[in-house]
Design a protein around this motif. Structure first.
Motif, PDB file in Angstrom:
ATOM      1  N   LEU A   1       1.569   7.041  -6.478  1.00 61.71           N
ATOM      2  CA  LEU A   1       0.468   7.969  -6.775  1.00 61.71           C
ATOM      3  C   LEU A   1       0.964   9.413  -6.654  1.00 61.71           C
ATOM      4  O   LEU A   1       0.695  10.260  -7.511  1.00 61.71           O
ATOM      5  N   ASP A   2       1.730   9.677  -5.590  1.00 59.31           N
ATOM      6  CA  ASP A   2       2.284  11.032  -5.425  1.00 59.31           C
ATOM      7  C   ASP A   2       3.240  11.375  -6.556  1.00 59.31           C
ATOM      8  O   ASP A   2       3.270  12.498  -7.039  1.00 59.31           O
ATOM      9  N   ARG A   3       4.016  10.383  -6.963  1.00 61.16           N
ATOM     10  CA  ARG A   3       5.071  10.675  -7.939  1.00 61.16           C
ATOM     11  C   ARG A   3       4.553  10.794  -9.372  1.00 61.16           C
ATOM     12  O   ARG A   3       4.915  11.710 -10.102  1.00 61.16           O
ATOM     13  N   TYR A   4       3.670   9.822  -9.757  1.00 58.60           N
ATOM     14  CA  TYR A   4       3.270   9.745 -11.169  1.00 58.60           C
ATOM     15  C   TYR A   4       1.852  10.254 -11.425  1.00 58.60           C
ATOM     16  O   TYR A   4       1.469  10.436 -12.577  1.00 58.60           O
TER      17      TYR A   4
ATOM     18  N   ILE B   1       0.852  -1.203   0.000  1.00 64.74           N
ATOM     19  CA  ILE B   1       0.000   0.000   0.000  1.00 64.74           C
ATOM     20  C   ILE B   1       0.886   1.251   0.000  1.00 64.74           C
ATOM     21  O   ILE B   1       0.640   2.204  -0.751  1.00 64.74           O
ATOM     22  N   GLU B   2       1.955   1.218   0.781  1.00 66.07           N
ATOM     23  CA  GLU B   2       2.851   2.375   0.856  1.00 66.07           C
ATOM     24  C   GLU B   2       3.524   2.616  -0.511  1.00 66.07           C
ATOM     25  O   GLU B   2       3.619   3.756  -0.982  1.00 66.07           O
TER      26      GLU B   2
ATOM     27  N   PRO C   1       0.743   3.268 -13.249  1.00 67.66           N
ATOM     28  CA  PRO C   1       2.011   3.211 -12.501  1.00 67.66           C
ATOM     29  C   PRO C   1       1.798   2.964 -11.017  1.00 67.66           C
ATOM     30  O   PRO C   1       2.682   2.431 -10.338  1.00 67.66           O
ATOM     31  N   VAL C   2       0.595   3.307 -10.523  1.00 68.67           N
ATOM     32  CA  VAL C   2       0.288   3.069  -9.107  1.00 68.67           C
ATOM     33  C   VAL C   2       0.226   1.552  -8.861  1.00 68.67           C
ATOM     34  O   VAL C   2       0.826   1.019  -7.914  1.00 68.67           O
ATOM     35  N   VAL C   3      -0.478   0.866  -9.754  1.00 74.27           N
ATOM     36  CA  VAL C   3      -0.573  -0.593  -9.633  1.00 74.27           C
ATOM     37  C   VAL C   3       0.792  -1.219  -9.901  1.00 74.27           C
ATOM     38  O   VAL C   3       1.211  -2.161  -9.207  1.00 74.27           O
TER      39      VAL C   3
END
Ligand SMILES: Cc1ncc(COP(=O)(O)O)c(C=O)c1O
Length: 426
Positions: free
Chosen positions: A103-106, A96-97, A308-310
């Motif tokens: 999510l923050d980055r991409y 999750i982290e 990219p999050v996944v």
């Protein structure tokens, strides 16, 4: 009587005798007529409890879940034996982290096809990680396991070629074969001698397709004999290890590793949605295969790249699966435990030897009723019917996870046995 009213009145009379195969065709001239006919049946069947699919879950897919019951509009808290998530990784804090940081980055999505602007460094890292894990020269990631098989088979095979696949192959294999326009022959499930019959008269380039663990029966591919026969007839071999990578083999590389046959297999396929609990699929093989598929697998080429999050979440989960063999150990201990309980209760699990365990009901009509009863008794188990399995081969499918406790497995089997006994199935 119009076709619609005929089907409506039949549906009212006996909704439960119909299934999706009753609604492929209509004799009407209007494309949309079949929608009304199907919807009338579906509504009626739903009210009678036929349909148990797509019930929204409002929690993580852990061993207990919150489920929205559609008929009575109740929220249920159920013991979950339905979700894949075989290693319990989808909700691990590190996973999750990693996804949060991505999510923050991409941001949310890749915003492009992987061959245009959609490849981000996290996708490249994931491919390197998977290739290293599988000990193959190269890897190509797809947005889903389904699109992996479709794109791979369509991308590689041509009209005039021959695909020989196990008859229990996943729909994605079948759909890829149809798209390729190659000739397709199915051999009897897990019968190498029938594979040989299908190969004897081959006159063209041939791909043999098998799965490591079959997704609906939970049995393991007879890989040594299949490899021997495919090699004898100079066919290439593809194995889909959707349900066996990260689980089978000393290092978790799958059934091919367990049999010591990895180098004999030309194409290794897997998904990131089952043991890893995320999303995405991959092909591992030679660098040449990767480069060719990058150019010709249309399901990847013409679709947005995996988020990219996944990708970041599954990358972390793949690393955990690699460095924590104890997860596999726990899963196998759970599989042994539940198999013993099921055997003691005399419950028919077909040919399964894996973490995918069918509970054979073989009654397409009653299985939904039983599914409702199980939910009312506190257990979430999904009915599996045609077209996922052949007609009259309906079953519940248990997915065991490393995250289950023995107490939960005891409780699940006790509920199952109680309901099956009350219903006269046991
Ligand atoms: C053998 C097999 N291959 C491919 C897939 C498709 O994978 P995904 O659900 O990740 O798209 C599945 C899914 O059930 C499967 O069982």
């Amino acid at each position: 009587m119009t076709e619609r009213t005929r089907v409506q009145s039949q549906a009212r009379g006996d909704a439960l005798d119909y299934d999706l195969s009753s609604f492929y065709y209509s004799s009407s001239d209007d494309v949309f007529d079949i929608l009304g006919i199907y919807n009338d049946w579906h509504e009626d069947a739903t009210l009678r409890g036929y349909y148990l699919y797509g019930q929204p879950m409002s929690s993580r897919p852990t061993t207990r879940v919150e489920l929205q019951e559609m008929l009575e509009q109740r929220r249920l808290n159920l013991l979950n034996l339905s979700s894949y998530n075989y290693l319990g990784l989808s909700y691990r804090p590190e996973v999750i982290e990693a996804a949060k940081q991505a999510l923050d980055r991409y941001g949310m999505g890749a915003a492009g096809s992987p061959v245009l602007s959609g490849t981000m460094d996290v996708h490249v890292e994931l491919e390197h990680e998977l290739a290293a894990f599988k000990k193959r020269p190269a890897c190509l990631v797809f947005p889903t396991g389904y699109s992996t098989n479709v794109g791979l088979i369509q991308g590689l095979m041509r009209p005039g070629d021959l695909i020989v696949a196990d008859q229990n192959s996943h729909a994605s294999v079948v759909d890829g074969a149809i798209l390729s326009k190659a000739e397709v022959r199915f051999f009897r499930h897990n019968r190498p001698e029938d594979l040989e019959k299908k190969l004897q008269s081959r006159r063209s380039k041939t791909l043999v397709v098998v799965e490591g663990v079959y997704s609906m029966d939970g049995d393991v591919c007879r890989l040594p004999e299949i490899v021997e026969i495919a090699r004898k007839y100079d066919a290439r071999i593809m194995i889909d290890e959707a349900h066996s990578t990260f689980i089978y083999g000393e290092n978790g590389r799958g059934v091919a590793e367990a049999f010591g046959l990895e180098d004999q297999i030309d194409i290794h396929v897997g998904t990131l949605s089952k043991a890893i609990g995320g999303q995405g699929g991959y092909v591992c093989g030679s660098k040449g295969l990767r480069a060719y598929l990058e150019a010709f697998a249309r399901s990847r080429f013409f679709s947005c790249a995996l988020s990219p999050v996944v990708a970041a979440g599954v990358l972390e989960a793949v690393r955990i699966a690699g460095r924590e063999p104890g997860l596999r150990g726990r899963l196998w201990a759970n599989v042994a435990h539940i198999r013993r309980l099921l055997r003691e209760e005399g419950i028919d699990v077909g040919e399964s030897t894996s973490q995918v365990i069918p509970v054979m009901i073989r009654n397409d009509r009653r299985i939904f009723e039983l599914g409702h009863r199980l939910q009312r008794a506190g257990l979430y188990l999904q009915p599996i019917v045609y077209p996922a399995v052949a007609k009259h081969r309906s079953r519940f499918r248990i997915s065991v996870s490393a995250a289950h406790t023995h107490d939960q497995l005891n409780e699940g089997v006790a509920i199952l046995a109680h309901v099956l006994r009350e219903e006269g199935i046991l």
